[in-house]
Design an enzyme around this catalytic site. Structure first.
Site, mmCIF file in Angstrom:
data_model
loop_
_atom_site.group_PDB
_atom_site.id
_atom_site.type_symbol
_atom_site.label_atom_id
_atom_site.label_comp_id
_atom_site.label_asym_id
_atom_site.label_seq_id
_atom_site.Cartn_x
_atom_site.Cartn_y
_atom_site.Cartn_z
ATOM 1 N N ASP A 258 -6.243 -2.699 10.227
ATOM 2 C CA ASP A 258 -5.595 -2.165 9.033
ATOM 3 C C ASP A 258 -5.496 -0.658 9.209
ATOM 4 O O ASP A 258 -6.478 -0.015 9.606
ATOM 5 C CB ASP A 258 -6.453 -2.501 7.802
ATOM 6 C CG ASP A 258 -5.609 -2.742 6.557
ATOM 7 O OD1 ASP A 258 -4.468 -2.254 6.520
ATOM 8 O OD2 ASP A 258 -6.094 -3.414 5.648
ATOM 9 N N HIS B 213 1.687 4.639 8.301
ATOM 10 C CA HIS B 213 0.689 4.006 7.420
ATOM 11 C C HIS B 213 -0.117 2.929 8.133
ATOM 12 O O HIS B 213 -1.085 2.423 7.577
ATOM 13 C CB HIS B 213 1.397 3.407 6.201
ATOM 14 C CG HIS B 213 1.908 4.451 5.268
ATOM 15 N ND1 HIS B 213 1.273 4.794 4.098
ATOM 16 C CD2 HIS B 213 2.981 5.282 5.354
ATOM 17 C CE1 HIS B 213 1.935 5.768 3.495
ATOM 18 N NE2 HIS B 213 2.989 6.087 4.239
ATOM 19 N N GLY C 264 0.789 -1.222 0.000
ATOM 20 C CA GLY C 264 0.000 0.000 0.000
ATOM 21 C C GLY C 264 0.822 1.274 0.000
ATOM 22 O O GLY C 264 0.470 2.253 -0.665
ATOM 23 N N LYS D 30 -10.857 1.500 -1.100
ATOM 24 C CA LYS D 30 -11.026 2.758 -1.840
ATOM 25 C C LYS D 30 -10.875 2.531 -3.344
ATOM 26 O O LYS D 30 -11.571 3.162 -4.146
ATOM 27 C CB LYS D 30 -10.022 3.796 -1.332
ATOM 28 C CG LYS D 30 -10.332 4.249 0.088
ATOM 29 C CD LYS D 30 -9.500 5.447 0.516
ATOM 30 C CE LYS D 30 -10.017 5.984 1.858
ATOM 31 N NZ LYS D 30 -9.261 7.152 2.328
ATOM 32 N N GLU D 31 -9.957 1.625 -3.715
ATOM 33 C CA GLU D 31 -9.774 1.354 -5.150
ATOM 34 C C GLU D 31 -11.037 0.717 -5.735
ATOM 35 O O GLU D 31 -11.446 1.044 -6.853
ATOM 36 C CB GLU D 31 -8.566 0.426 -5.354
ATOM 37 C CG GLU D 31 -7.235 1.140 -5.121
ATOM 38 C CD GLU D 31 -6.034 0.203 -5.088
ATOM 39 O OE1 GLU D 31 -4.905 0.702 -4.927
ATOM 40 O OE2 GLU D 31 -6.232 -1.020 -5.203
HETATM 41 N N1 LIG Z 1 -1.966 -8.672 -6.790
HETATM 42 C C1 LIG Z 1 -1.537 -7.444 -6.618
HETATM 43 N N2 LIG Z 1 -0.492 -7.001 -7.291
HETATM 44 C C2 LIG Z 1 -0.044 -5.761 -7.101
HETATM 45 N N3 LIG Z 1 -0.570 -4.887 -6.265
HETATM 46 C C3 LIG Z 1 -1.604 -5.278 -5.586
HETATM 47 C C4 LIG Z 1 -2.129 -6.546 -5.715
HETATM 48 N N4 LIG Z 1 -3.134 -6.654 -4.906
HETATM 49 C C5 LIG Z 1 -3.244 -5.481 -4.263
HETATM 50 N N5 LIG Z 1 -2.329 -4.644 -4.694
HETATM 51 C C6 LIG Z 1 -2.176 -3.251 -4.279
HETATM 52 O O1 LIG Z 1 -1.583 -3.177 -2.984
HETATM 53 C C7 LIG Z 1 -2.209 -2.161 -2.237
HETATM 54 C C8 LIG Z 1 -2.630 -2.737 -0.888
HETATM 55 O O2 LIG Z 1 -2.846 -1.682 0.002
HETATM 56 P P1 LIG Z 1 -3.469 -1.872 1.428
HETATM 57 O O3 LIG Z 1 -3.874 -0.549 1.906
HETATM 58 O O4 LIG Z 1 -4.550 -2.844 1.339
HETATM 59 O O5 LIG Z 1 -2.383 -2.588 2.325
HETATM 60 P P2 LIG Z 1 -0.855 -2.561 2.870
HETATM 61 O O6 LIG Z 1 -0.965 -3.369 4.057
HETATM 62 O O7 LIG Z 1 0.098 -3.056 1.854
HETATM 63 O O8 LIG Z 1 -0.499 -1.034 3.143
HETATM 64 C C9 LIG Z 1 -0.170 -0.254 4.288
HETATM 65 O O9 LIG Z 1 -0.193 1.105 3.819
HETATM 66 C C10 LIG Z 1 -1.459 1.503 3.305
HETATM 67 C C11 LIG Z 1 -1.314 2.927 2.800
HETATM 68 O O10 LIG Z 1 -1.128 3.800 3.847
HETATM 69 C C12 LIG Z 1 -2.544 1.385 4.346
HETATM 70 O O11 LIG Z 1 -3.782 1.576 3.717
HETATM 71 C C13 LIG Z 1 -2.528 -0.010 4.991
HETATM 72 O O12 LIG Z 1 -3.426 -0.033 6.069
HETATM 73 C C14 LIG Z 1 -1.143 -0.357 5.459
HETATM 74 O O13 LIG Z 1 -1.105 -1.662 5.989
HETATM 75 C C15 LIG Z 1 -3.356 -1.644 -3.059
HETATM 76 O O14 LIG Z 1 -3.015 -0.419 -3.638
HETATM 77 C C16 LIG Z 1 -3.547 -2.688 -4.143
HETATM 78 O O15 LIG Z 1 -3.961 -2.211 -5.387
HETATM 79 O O1 LIG Z 2 5.889 -5.282 1.680
HETATM 80 P P1 LIG Z 2 6.312 -4.418 2.832
HETATM 81 O O2 LIG Z 2 6.811 -5.205 3.979
HETATM 82 O O3 LIG Z 2 7.234 -3.352 2.381
HETATM 83 O O4 LIG Z 2 4.994 -3.722 3.414
HETATM 84 C C1 LIG Z 2 4.052 -3.136 2.612
HETATM 85 C C2 LIG Z 2 3.100 -2.253 3.363
HETATM 86 O O5 LIG Z 2 2.785 -1.180 2.533
HETATM 87 C C3 LIG Z 2 3.645 -1.720 4.695
HETATM 88 O O6 LIG Z 2 2.986 -0.579 5.127
#
Ligand SMILES: Nc1ncnc2c1ncn2[C@@H]1O[C@H](COP(=O)(O)OP(=O)(O)O[C@H]2O[C@H](CO)[C@@H](O)[C@H](O)[C@H]2O)[C@@H](O)[C@H]1O
Ligand SMILES: O=P(O)(O)OC[C@H](O)CO
Length: 746
Positions: free
Chosen positions: A373, A166, A30, A380-381
């Site tokens: 989380d 985050h 994310g 949001k996406e």
């Molecule tokens: N198969 C795939 N291949 C590539 N990309 C993919 C994918 N599946 C999902 N993604 C992308 O990864 C992102 C996931 O973001 P999240 O907010 O769900 O979690 P994450 O824990 O990584 O982020 C952390 O940072 C974000 C941002 O602050 C917080 O929302 C969250 O709570 C925190 O844990 C999304 O943008 C999504 O499009």
């Molecule tokens: O794959 P990491 O461990 O860099 O974590 C991804 C998440 O966005 C952490 O906030």
């Protein structure tokens, strides 16, 4: 030109070797997804780890660095063992589960990992400092770099430093389990602005800082080390326009149509997450199982799609977790699959964003059920991709996004039955209700996109880091220059004006435990052989008399209301005792004491003090506000004043303050004597204010003060006194001076 330096553990581009060739791929997660847009739009420089480069040849490494530079990315290279301890060990083995309330997963015996965490944060600091040019804004991200703001502050004192977290910040009751809690809070407080997704995370942090460091808990601001640190609420978002653009792209729409055709009229219920134990996948699978069990007639009408993105595969907890999830999917499909249909379609891989958006477009229902989380961007996406305002979002109440996305179907992910019921409700949701909810959600995500988020954060950082307006109380930040110490040492005569608590002795939980030790008594006695030593304390006359009365000192108690100018003199009062107000004030203080466990009243001749050092900080802070309002309403404030000291509120007659003793003291001072005043709290500021500029004024601690110099704590005050006395008496004390000066310069 001033630039924005984004600093995060992971760069948005990862470097690796695939079949001998150098590959640069988009990083998942994310943080990288969110910051990609602001990085591009603001032509920012991004500093971070590009992945392990140990398998790269020297030429490949050079090529990688050149390619990264072309993308304004500055790599922080880490050795494999160091990276493992820092990333898998401390960041993801200690901090990640703790910040997400999953205490059984926190490894608290991680001393070596903690050391690596500190070293890697220092390594980041080296690279940021090397990149920095005056005027740049530095924006540090996330829990892997919690120490970085303070490391940077030390080396770039005037820089604008922002930090954004985050992930959630947990309740202080959880955070204070961490053995390294103090260093972590200090690390963060190096920033000018610390941003959180929600007001609850911000409140938790402020309460943790109050518990751990004893700072006054503020809502939007904390004071630490003589600086103000702003605490902001900035819910992160997505590049909504980009997702909408992809959702309208013919290729993406075709792919979505293909996914729907494959489902042959079944409703598609989608989950997309990194394969992380915080995302609630096992309980979501149990909820799906419960749905299939409860709704036999709907079994063949729904297809569950779960995309699990590989993540942190080298960390132990994640490998076990992957196995558990794979087994659960197999078991449920084994139980409910038929020759014609498999209930759960599970993919364990990373997909390009176009395919992720095609999945969003194809899904009738999006299941987002993390146990915790920070925000959750997938929710949001999904909303941004639903350009026709249809579809239904089921959202965990433990995702930060739930405080913004109120029109989603809200669920408690721990309650499997209610998640199963929500799935049924969502697939049966009438189109008009879908439209109503989705239009409201989409409107919100479109206006609060990631660019608006970045702008709001950086605007607040500019305000937080702006220099104090002229005339504001400036914090004294200087140690004592060698020349000043030497001047005091060489003065023909010296007059000391010394506060007691917090200056000569450290604070004790209750006032009676702060009696002087033998070493202090010997030091004061020795000092008073040559110098005039005044002790000016807020304490009761009886305490000062009992503890220091036998020494040849000049004593002033109760903020100068009582003075004993010579050892042989009686105590004299500054003004006749006018204490008629005390009965009313005592009743009010007794009321607040009953409601604030750990607090107590101290009564002196003309003052009443309410102490709350050992009370629960947030409760005490609220009661201080109420107490002040009540006292101001019920007491004659034209003749009384309220004074806020170090964890104490004091009521006293107006005009009785420590500054009143200064003329008495100066009356007797020989022309060439050096006057040195040392004190630690608000009440000592009256002394500093009453002294002429030629006096040497020293504040103990890091708060704002009008004093010219600063010492860190009572230990340093005693070392200064010893050093001056030893130097004057011609003892072999000069090695000690060098040490003291180094310390107070630090
Ligand atoms: N198969 C795939 N291949 C590539 N990309 C993919 C994918 N599946 C999902 N993604 C992308 O990864 C992102 C996931 O973001 P999240 O907010 O769900 O979690 P994450 O824990 O990584 O982020 C952390 O940072 C974000 C941002 O602050 C917080 O929302 C969250 O709570 C925190 O844990 C999304 O943008 C999504 O499009
Ligand atoms: O794959 P990491 O461990 O860099 O974590 C991804 C998440 O966005 C952490 O906030």
């Amino acid at each position: 030109m001033a630039r924005l330096l984004i600093v995060s553990n992971r760069l948005p581009i990862s470097v690796r070797v695939d079949r001998g060739a150098l590959c640069l791929t988009r990083s998942s997660g994310g943080l990288a997804a969110a910051m990609r847009g602001p990085h591009e739009r603001r032509c920012a420089v991004w500093i971070g780890w590009p992945g392990s480069v140990t398998s790269l040849s020297p030429e490949q490494r050079r090529d990688a660095d050149v390619a990264l530079a072309g993308m304004r990315a500055v790599p922080v290279h880490l050795g494999a063992a160091e990276q493992h301890r820092f990333y898998d060990g401390f960041s993801n083995g200690v901090l990640w589960p703790l910040l997400h309330y999953l205490l059984d997963k926190v490894n608290l015996d991680a001393e070596l990992d903690w050391e690596a965490y500190q070293r890697v944060n220092e390594r980041f600091a080296d690279i940021v400092v090397a990149q920095y040019t005056p005027g740049d804004a530095i924006w540090v991200h996330d829990y892997q770099l919690l120490l970085l703001p303070a490391l940077l502050r030390r080396r770039l004192p005037g820089a604008r430093i922002g930090f954004f977290l985050h992930v959630p910040f947990p309740s202080a009751e959880v955070f204070r389990i961490l053995p390294w809690r103090e260093q972590i809070v200090r690390g963060l407080l190096g920033a000018d602005l610390i941003g959180f997704h929600t007001a609850a995370y911000r409140r938790n942090f402020a309460a943790s800082a109050a518990h751990v460091l004893g700072v006054e808990p503020g809502e939007a601001e904390l004071e630490h080390d003589g600086r103000r640190v702003a605490l902001g609420v900035h819910p992160i978002s997505i590049d909504a326009a980009e997702i909408e653009r992809l959702a309208g792209h013919p290729g993406v729409r075709e792919e979505a149509a293909r996914i729907r055709a494959e489902a042959r009229g079944r409703k598609i219920v989608l989950g997309i997450d990194r394969l992380d134990y915080t995302k609630g996948i096992p309980r979501r699978l149990l909820a799906i199982q419960r749905f299939l069990e409860r709704e036999p007639e709907l079994r063949d009408q729904v297809r569950f799609l779960q995309l699990a993105v590989p993540t942190r595969e080298m960390a132990g907890a994640y490998a076990d977790f992957r196995r558990v999830v794979h087994e659960m999917v197999g078991r449920i499909n084994g139980q409910y699959g038929t020759t014609y249909a498999t209930p759960i379609h599970y993919m364990h891989r990373s997909l390009p964003l176009e395919q992720v958006v095609a999945l969003y477009l194809a899904a009738d229902v999006m299941l987002v059920t993390p146990l915790r989380d920070g925000m959750n961007l997938v929710a949001k996406e999904y909303v941004a991709a639903r350009v026709d305002d249809d579809g239904a979002l089921i959202l965990s109440e433990f995702a930060g996004a739930s405080s913004e996305l109120a029109e989603a179907v809200s669920v408690n992910p721990y309650d499997i039955g209610s998640v199963a019921a929500a799935v049924k409700q969502a697939i049966a949701m009438p189109p008009a209700e879908q439209q109503r909810r989705m239009a409201a959600l989409r409107g919100r995500v479109a206006t609060h996109d990631v660019h608006a988020w970045a702008q709001a954060f950086l605007d607040e950082l500019d305000r937080a880091a702006a220099p104090e307006p002229e005339g504001a109380a400036a914090p004294s930040r200087r140690g004592m220059p060698e020349g000043v110490v030497e001047r005091v040492r060489l003065a023909p005569q010296r007059v000391w004006i010394l506060d007691y608590d917090g200056t000569l002795v450290p604070f004790a939980p209750v006032p009676d435990l702060a009696a002087p030790d033998e070493e202090l008594l010997a030091l004061l006695r020795a000092l008073s052989e040559r110098d005039r030593v005044h002790i000016v304390s807020g304490r009761r006359r009886a305490d000062i008399e009992r503890w220091l009365g036998a020494l040849p000192l000049h004593l002033h108690a109760e903020h100068g209301f009582w003075s004993r100018l010579e050892a042989s003199d009686d105590w004299v009062a500054l003004e006749p005792d006018a204490a008629a107000w005390k009965g009313e004030a005592r009743a009010i203080l007794e009321g607040v004491t009953r409601r604030t466990p750990g607090s107590f009243i101290e009564e002196k001749t003309v003052t009443l003090a309410w102490h709350y050092r050992t009370a629960e900080p947030e409760l005490a802070s609220q009661h201080v506000r109420e107490l002040r309002a009540c006292l101001e309403e019920r007491l004659p404030m034209d003749t009384l004043e309220l004074l806020a000291g170090a964890k104490v509120v004091e009521v006293r007659p107006r005009g009785v303050h420590k500054g009143r003793v200064v003329p008495l003291i100066l009356d007797e001072v020989p022309a060439r004597a050096a006057v040195i005043a040392i004190g630690d709290d608000r009440t000592d500021e009256d002394i500093f204010a009453a002294l002429p500029p030629s006096a040497c004024t020293i504040h103990v601690g890091n708060e704002s003060s009008r004093a010219a110099y600063r010492l860190p704590d009572p230990g340093a005050v005693r070392r200064l006194l010893r050093s001056i006395h030893a130097g004057h008496a011609g003892h072999a004390g000069h090695a000690g001076h060098a040490g003291l000066d180094a310390e107070i310069h630090a």
